[in-house]
Design an enzyme around this catalytic site. Structure first.
Site, short mmCIF file in Angstrom:
data_model
loop_
_atom_site.label_atom_id
_atom_site.label_comp_id
_atom_site.label_asym_id
_atom_site.label_seq_id
_atom_site.Cartn_x
_atom_site.Cartn_y
_atom_site.Cartn_z
N ASP A 4 0.90 -1.26 0.06
CA ASP A 4 -0.08 -0.13 -0.21
C ASP A 4 0.78 1.00 0.09
O ASP A 4 2.16 1.18 0.22
CB ASP A 4 -1.15 0.01 1.09
N TYR A 5 0.37 2.27 -0.06
CA TYR A 5 1.06 3.91 -0.36
C TYR A 5 1.98 3.76 0.92
O TYR A 5 1.57 4.17 1.92
CB TYR A 5 -0.11 4.76 -0.04
#
Ligand code: NOJ
Length: 762
Positions: free
Chosen positions: A304-305
């Site tokens: 994820d980011y």
């Protein structure tokens, strides 16, 4: 909004880039790649790549287009320099970008890479296409309320048609996290609290996004996220710790992922959270042993980011290099946004900390996916400025958005059949969500525009066709009072036959990072509801929400309550269809509405305790909160129609299900009302005694049926041993002979009709 215009020259340059690509040796080598049969060809390309180019194929960044607008839905990313990003892509430092703004951006980047880069490996463009691209559909949890997975497949198909038409190859969806705690804001993005519903919607959305072939120009690769157990955050606090047994993980949280992968999802996103001490992004057991080993997953994993870098804050990695090493060795193929892979993977390989073969394996998976997406055949396959426009918001897509809006609403209460209303009535539409054309689309929209969505006044006025009268008064802001607002609203209510009270949460109150401690109506809106109730006028509450709410006071006591969520492009029309009876409500709650916030996490399929209180009176030394019953106010599966559904006559084929056999369970459902309606008939079981305790009820199947006024239907479900399985001792799927309760009922809390059966011995 970003300027989407593109010059004729740049289009021609796109043509030149295609020509350059077509003439290149890599193209000749790769164009007919079938990643299954022809892995050797990809290997030849890998053999030509430097370590830096390999790390570049594992590096995904938010688009810098438009000065970095892509990071509007994420923490600021620092990459706002588009020309520099294009130069980095040409230098082979990027595998692709996400949340850029359409075909113009993609055209520029792909053109530069295809004409200027050494190996001419096409970029892959990703985006958070969560509930629509330009046509916005109801938020995913609302759509789950339809109990109609095929509807979600159809809306995902349209989303893919529009988004792929504007250059998107890969969507970061579906989110398949089970949400048992309504304080968690991302409840709006999944399919609610139930495993069976979650699995069916996960599989349907993957089918919709990916279509029949991934290389089609209207298909996008889907990404089942967030692997895993992201929705189980302690106290519903987004990003927080998850501590869950492997049994519950397998029995509950992992199942929708398996369903998504079985349905063809070929990417997954590592969740931000830790599970029992190990961040998912660094969890070798999860990403490698289970995902690839046990499940045989053939796709790739993206962090994820900045999730990899965040392992430093977790206290699991000591610095960025350590974070890159841990994430990569755990099995995370691609890094999103942090840049730690490009920064450190080459030297980690040179130093022997990461085996070269592992790096090649991840690069192979990513290149194989680009081949599967048809990008080696034609890097501009999904980038088409004309198609971007011609596919956007077509009448059929908007009609589907309206159908989805109608099917997503849930009628919680309708005392005295207050609904449907006459279009000739004098109506006061009161509340912050009645007067403004915002908060219609809901959270997680990158490309849609609230201004294009039909708001409530517009939809209601169209349906009234000049009959009756509509007065619109805000009365209150979402979280703050308006001076004189209540007085104006009360005056409008006094002059009306009926009040529509549009209250609830704004877009900014649910979604990522929007956890709440109290899932109640904001105080100014509650005050407005109390004042309106005091007028004595009949009130229909139209709830705007992305999560279950604990309804109180005048809101709870209102004679009619319709859950309207965030319904997207056709919100006003969809709600009006229901208000005036052009359609009968058919949605059912995909999560329970508790009596009080403090009951969270609440899910109907909880375990029994040794001191169960049972429904009704609170008993001393039994499991309950002080003064609050254990039940939900409105349970999972609940939803009324304009008909009147009655359940009778449960018939089981035989008292015993043979070990290798199955059992038919049938109930009669009758619409005793005066209008045709749709009922979601639900089958629940309980395994009375097992070697591992089992929930008080579990949904196993459901069917949506339409019944004319006065009509009856026999609804039959087939149960087999597989449906009775659970994760037993030794963490293996297990099923044991014994007694099972079975209900066919209109909700998880309703009695419906009930019986028992035995599962015979092996
Ligand atoms: C963070 C979110 O958790 C994830 O769901 C999303 O896809 C990425 N940001 C990219 O926007």
């Amino acid at each position: 909004m970003i300027d989407g215009r593109v010059s004729r020259r740049s289009v021609l340059m796109g043509g030149a880039a295609i020509a350059a690509w077509s003439a290149s040796p890599v193209s000749a080598m790769l164009r007919r790649i079938d990643p299954g049969k022809d892995a050797g060809t990809i290997d030849k390309l890998i053999a030509q790549m430097t370590l830096e180019e390999k790390a570049g194929q594992l590096n995904l960044l938010a688009s810098a287009w438009g000065g970095g607008i892509a990071t509007a839905l994420n923490p600021p990313g620092g990459n706002s320099d588009f020309p520099k990003q294009v130069a980095d892509a040409v230098a082979g430092k990027l595998t692709g970008v996400f949340n850029g703004n359409g075909a113009a951006m993609a055209m520029q980047m792909q053109r530069a890479v295809m004409s200027g880069s050494r190996l001419k490996i096409p970029l892959m463009f990703a985006a958070d296409i969560i509930h629509g691209h330009r046509t916005i559909f109801p938020v995913p949890v609302a759509e789950a309320a339809s109990f109609e997975p095929e509807l979600a497949e159809r809306t995902a198909r349209v989303a893919a048609y529009e988004a792929a038409g504007s250059g998107v190859d890969w969507t970061f969806a579906p989110m398949v996290d089970i949400a048992r705690d309504q304080r968690w804001g991302r409840t709006m993005e999944g399919a609610g609290e139930d495993v069976v519903l979650g699995c069916l919607f996960a599989a349907a959305r993957v089918r919709g996004f990916q279509g029949s072939s991934l290389d089609a120009d209207d298909a996008m690769l889907s990404c089942a996220k967030h692997f895993a157990a992201y929705g189980a955050a302690e106290a519903g606090l987004d990003y927080s710790t998850v501590d869950v047994s492997e049994r519950t993980l397998r029995d509950v949280y992992l199942r929708p992922f398996k369903a998504a992968f079985d349905s063809g999802a070929l990417s997954t996103m590592a969740s931000f959270n830790e599970i029992s001490g190990v961040p998912s992004t660094g969890n070798h057991w999860l990403m490698t042993d289970l995902l690839r080993g046990e499940w045989g997953f053939k796709g790739f994993v993206v962090s994820d980011y900045t999730g990899d870098e965040e392992m430093i804050a977790h206290g699991f990695a000591k610095d960025r290099r350590d974070a890159a090493r841990i994430a990569f060795l755990a099995g995370v193929d691609m890094s999103m946004q942090s840049g730690v892979y490009t920064e450190h993977l080459p030297s980690l390989v040179r130093d022997g900390a990461v085996p070269q073969a592992l790096l090649d394996g991840s690069v192979r998976r990513v290149l194989a996916m680009k081949a599967k997406l048809g990008l080696f055949d034609n890097p501009f396959r999904r980038i088409d400025l004309k198609r971007e426009k011609s596919r956007s918001r077509l009448p059929a897509s908007l009609a589907l958005a309206r159908e989805a809006a109608v099917k997503s609403c849930v009628l919680l209460k309708n005392d005295g059949n207050l609904l449907p209303l006459s279009p000739s009535a004098t109506i006061a539409l009161i509340g912050p969500f009645g007067s403004v054309g915002q908060d219609l689309n809901g959270p997680w929209v990158v490309y849609g525009d609230n201004k294009q969505a039909i708001d409530l006044p517009a939809g209601i006025r169209t349906a009234m066709k000049g009959r009756g009268r509509l007065t619109v008064v805000a009365g209150s802001g979402v979280e703050s009072a308006i001076p004189g607002g209540i007085e104006a609203a009360v005056a409008a209510a006094r002059g009306a036959d009926v009040v529509l009270l549009a209250i609830g949460e704004s877009e900014a109150m649910s979604g990522e990072a929007k956890s709440r401690t109290e899932i109640v109506m904001p105080a100014p809106q509650q005050a407005l509801a109390e004042a309106i109730a005091a007028t004595g006028k009949p009130v229909v509450v139209l709830l705007r929400n992305g999560r279950a709410l604990a309804l109180e006071g005048a809101v709870k006591a209102a004679p009619a309550i319709l859950v309207t969520w965030f319904l997207g492009s056709e919100m006003g029309n969809g709600v009006a269809d229901l208000l005036f009876g052009a359609a009968s409500p058919s949605g059912r709650l995909p999560m329970s509405f508790p009596i009080a916030s403090g009951q969270e996490p609440y899910h109907y399929d909880h375990k029994p305790t040794g001191r169960p209180n049972g429904p009704g009176k609170l008993q001393e030394y039994k499991a309950h909160y002080q003064g609050v019953p254990n039940e939900a106010l409105y349970a999972f599966g609940h939803g009324l129609t304009y008909g009147d559904m009655r359940y009778s006559n449960l018939v089981i084929d035989a008292p015993t299900m043979a070990w290798g056999g199955s059992l038919g369970v049938t109930a009669t459902v009758t619409n005793a009302g005066r209008v045709a309606a749709e009922e979601v008939v639900q089958l629940y079981i309980r395994d009375r005694v097992a070697s591992v305790t089992r929930p008080v009820r579990e949904l196993k199947a459901f069917r949506k049926i339409r019944l004319a006024a006065g009509a009856s239907a026999q609804v039959m479900f087939k149960l087999s041993r597989a449906e009775l399985e659970f994760i037993g001792m030794g963490l293996k799927p297990t099923v044991e002979p014994g007694t099972f309760d079975v209900w066919i009922a209109p909700s998880a809390q309703a009695d419906g009709v009930h019986s028992t059966f035995e599962l015979g011995a092996a």
